[in-house]
Each structure stands twice: as structure tokens, then as C-alpha cells.
Scaffold this motif. Structure first.
Motif, PDB file in Angstrom:
ATOM      1  N   ILE A 120      40.755  17.538  50.008  1.00 40.20           N
ATOM      2  CA  ILE A 120      40.225  18.211  48.690  1.00 40.20           C
ATOM      3  C   ILE A 120      40.156  19.853  48.715  1.00 40.20           C
ATOM      4  N   HIS A 121      40.656  20.161  47.506  1.00 37.52           N
ATOM      5  CA  HIS A 121      40.991  21.907  47.554  1.00 37.52           C
ATOM      6  C   HIS A 121      40.326  22.392  46.392  1.00 37.52           C
ATOM      7  N   TRP A 122      40.121  23.849  46.641  1.00 41.65           N
ATOM      8  CA  TRP A 122      39.750  24.766  45.424  1.00 41.65           C
ATOM      9  C   TRP A 122      41.188  24.922  44.432  1.00 41.65           C
ATOM     10  N   LYS A 123      40.390  25.279  43.466  1.00 43.00           N
ATOM     11  CA  LYS A 123      41.598  25.377  42.522  1.00 43.00           C
ATOM     12  C   LYS A 123      41.252  26.554  41.450  1.00 43.00           C
ATOM     13  N   LEU A 124      42.461  27.455  41.559  1.00 44.46           N
ATOM     14  CA  LEU A 124      42.511  28.672  40.519  1.00 44.46           C
ATOM     15  C   LEU A 124      42.933  28.145  39.374  1.00 44.46           C
ATOM     16  N   THR A 125      42.615  28.926  38.195  1.00 43.73           N
ATOM     17  CA  THR A 125      43.248  28.916  36.936  1.00 43.73           C
ATOM     18  C   THR A 125      44.077  30.103  36.660  1.00 43.73           C
ATOM     19  N   THR A 126      45.074  29.894  35.824  1.00 43.12           N
ATOM     20  CA  THR A 126      45.961  31.163  35.386  1.00 43.12           C
ATOM     21  C   THR A 126      45.043  32.447  35.206  1.00 43.12           C
ATOM     22  N   ALA A 127      43.927  32.202  34.597  1.00 46.35           N
ATOM     23  CA  ALA A 127      43.407  33.407  34.171  1.00 46.35           C
ATOM     24  C   ALA A 127      42.615  34.136  35.298  1.00 46.35           C
ATOM     25  N   GLU A 128      42.468  33.341  36.558  1.00 45.97           N
ATOM     26  CA  GLU A 128      41.911  33.656  37.606  1.00 45.97           C
ATOM     27  C   GLU A 128      43.089  34.194  38.806  1.00 45.97           C
ATOM     28  N   ALA A 129      43.984  34.042  38.224  1.00 48.62           N
ATOM     29  CA  ALA A 129      45.307  34.825  39.294  1.00 48.62           C
ATOM     30  C   ALA A 129      45.213  36.345  39.463  1.00 48.62           C
ATOM     31  N   GLY A 130      45.495  36.841  40.745  1.00 46.74           N
ATOM     32  CA  GLY A 130      45.498  37.956  41.282  1.00 46.74           C
ATOM     33  C   GLY A 130      45.324  38.127  42.627  1.00 46.74           C
ATOM     34  N   THR A 131      44.998  39.385  43.160  1.00 46.30           N
ATOM     35  CA  THR A 131      45.088  39.818  44.475  1.00 46.30           C
ATOM     36  C   THR A 131      43.406  39.523  44.900  1.00 46.30           C
ATOM     37  N   TYR A 132      43.217  38.795  46.123  1.00 49.83           N
ATOM     38  CA  TYR A 132      41.904  38.466  46.440  1.00 49.83           C
ATOM     39  C   TYR A 132      41.683  38.723  47.912  1.00 49.83           C
ATOM     40  N   LYS A 133      40.508  39.260  48.425  1.00 48.40           N
ATOM     41  CA  LYS A 133      39.942  39.211  49.461  1.00 48.40           C
ATOM     42  C   LYS A 133      39.189  37.901  49.889  1.00 48.40           C
ATOM     43  N   ILE A 134      39.675  37.050  50.515  1.00 48.52           N
ATOM     44  CA  ILE A 134      39.021  35.891  51.056  1.00 48.52           C
ATOM     45  C   ILE A 134      38.322  36.043  52.117  1.00 48.52           C
ATOM     46  N   THR A 135      36.974  35.583  52.145  1.00 44.21           N
ATOM     47  CA  THR A 135      36.220  35.631  53.505  1.00 44.21           C
ATOM     48  C   THR A 135      35.630  34.040  53.614  1.00 44.21           C
TER      49      THR A 135
END
Length: 150
Positions: A120-135
Motif C-alpha cells: 500500500i502506498h502514499w498518494k500525492l495529488t496534482t496540487a501537491e506536486a513539487g520538489t520535496y525533501k523526504i525524511t
């Protein structure tokens, strides 16, 4: 021949642990009184929200902290879609997954899924798209998505 359970455990259990370490891509450090922690050498990002898409051979490697071996980070572009965090470039590797299907990236709770089950996965919406720092903290486990750029 009498073989005590103690002798069997000391002979068999270490062999099983060594086999597990080799097959899962992790090392285990045992401390008296502590639960068996899993220490992973690598964690990757894969999914249609990532630059790798669902190509496991191109999964993006996260960087393991030099101060804390349980912390992995990655910075880069994410688009609308889903993602997960395998510990090897292999579909059956231990993976860090969301708790529920389509979990939003605002929910930091994660779970270790042995052999990538449940998938099972996390889901990003179109509005959330961008550059991220994931920790990702593999001990707790939790994951944070910090947007650094649109």
C-alpha cells in the motif's frame, strides 16, 4: 544422541539470522533487553509519483544519515501519483509503506512491510506536486514530506 534445546538455539538461530540478513539487505544489531532492530543499508523511492516511475531498477536511492543509521533522506521532484520505499531494488524486499491505501503525504505514519506485503502506498495529488525533501525514520517508522519548491 541428546541435543539440548540450548545447543540447538545457539546453533540454529544465528544461522537463521545470518540468512535473513543476507536476503533482506539489512544488518541486525542485538543489545541485551532490546527488541531485534533492523538496520537497513539502503532505502529507495519508487512509484509513479517519483522520477523512477514503477521501474524498480531505476528506483531513487535515499541518503542514509551519518549520525543516525535509521534516518534516510531524499530531495527531488514528485508529481501526482503513488510511492513507497523498498529497501532493495527488488519488488519482494522489505519496504516501508503507508498504513492505508492512498494515504496522504500529510500523514507521517508508516509501517515496515516484510517482503513488500501489504503493498500500500502514499498518494500525492496534482496540487501537491513539487520538489520535496523526504525524511524516513526506519526505526519508528515515520516519513515526512517537506515541500521545498513548487
Amino acid at each position: 544422541m541428546n541435543i539440548s534445546i540450548k545447543k540447538m538455539l545457539y546453533g540454529v538461530i544465528p544461522a537463521v539470522l545470518v540468512s535473513m540478513m543476507a536476503s533482506t539487505g539489512c544488518s541486525k544489531k542485538l543489545e541485551a533487553g532490546d527488541p531485534l532492530p533492523l538496520i537497513y543499508k539502503n532505502v529507495y523511492l519508487v512509484g509513479d509519483a517519483t522520477p523512477a516511475g514503477w521501474n524498480i531498477d531505476s528506483a531513487k536511492a535515499m541518503i542514509r544519515s551519518t549520525d543516525n543509521s535509521a534516518i534516510f533522506t531524499w530531495t527531488g521532484p514528485l508529481k501526482a501519483g503513488e510511492l513507497k520505499f523498498p529497501t532493495l531494488r527488488n519488488w519482494n524486499s522489505d519496504s516501508f509503506m503507508s498504513l492505508v491505501a492512498g494515504q496522504p503525504i500529510t500523514d507521517s505514519k508508516a509501517q515496515l512491510a516484510p517482503n513488500a506485503r501489504p503493498d500500500i502506498h502514499w498518494k500525492l495529488t496534482t496540487a501537491e506536486a513539487g520538489t520535496y525533501k523526504i525524511t524516513l525514520d526506519t526505526r519508528i517508522p515515520t516519513v515526512s514530506f517537506e515541500k521545498v519548491q513548487n
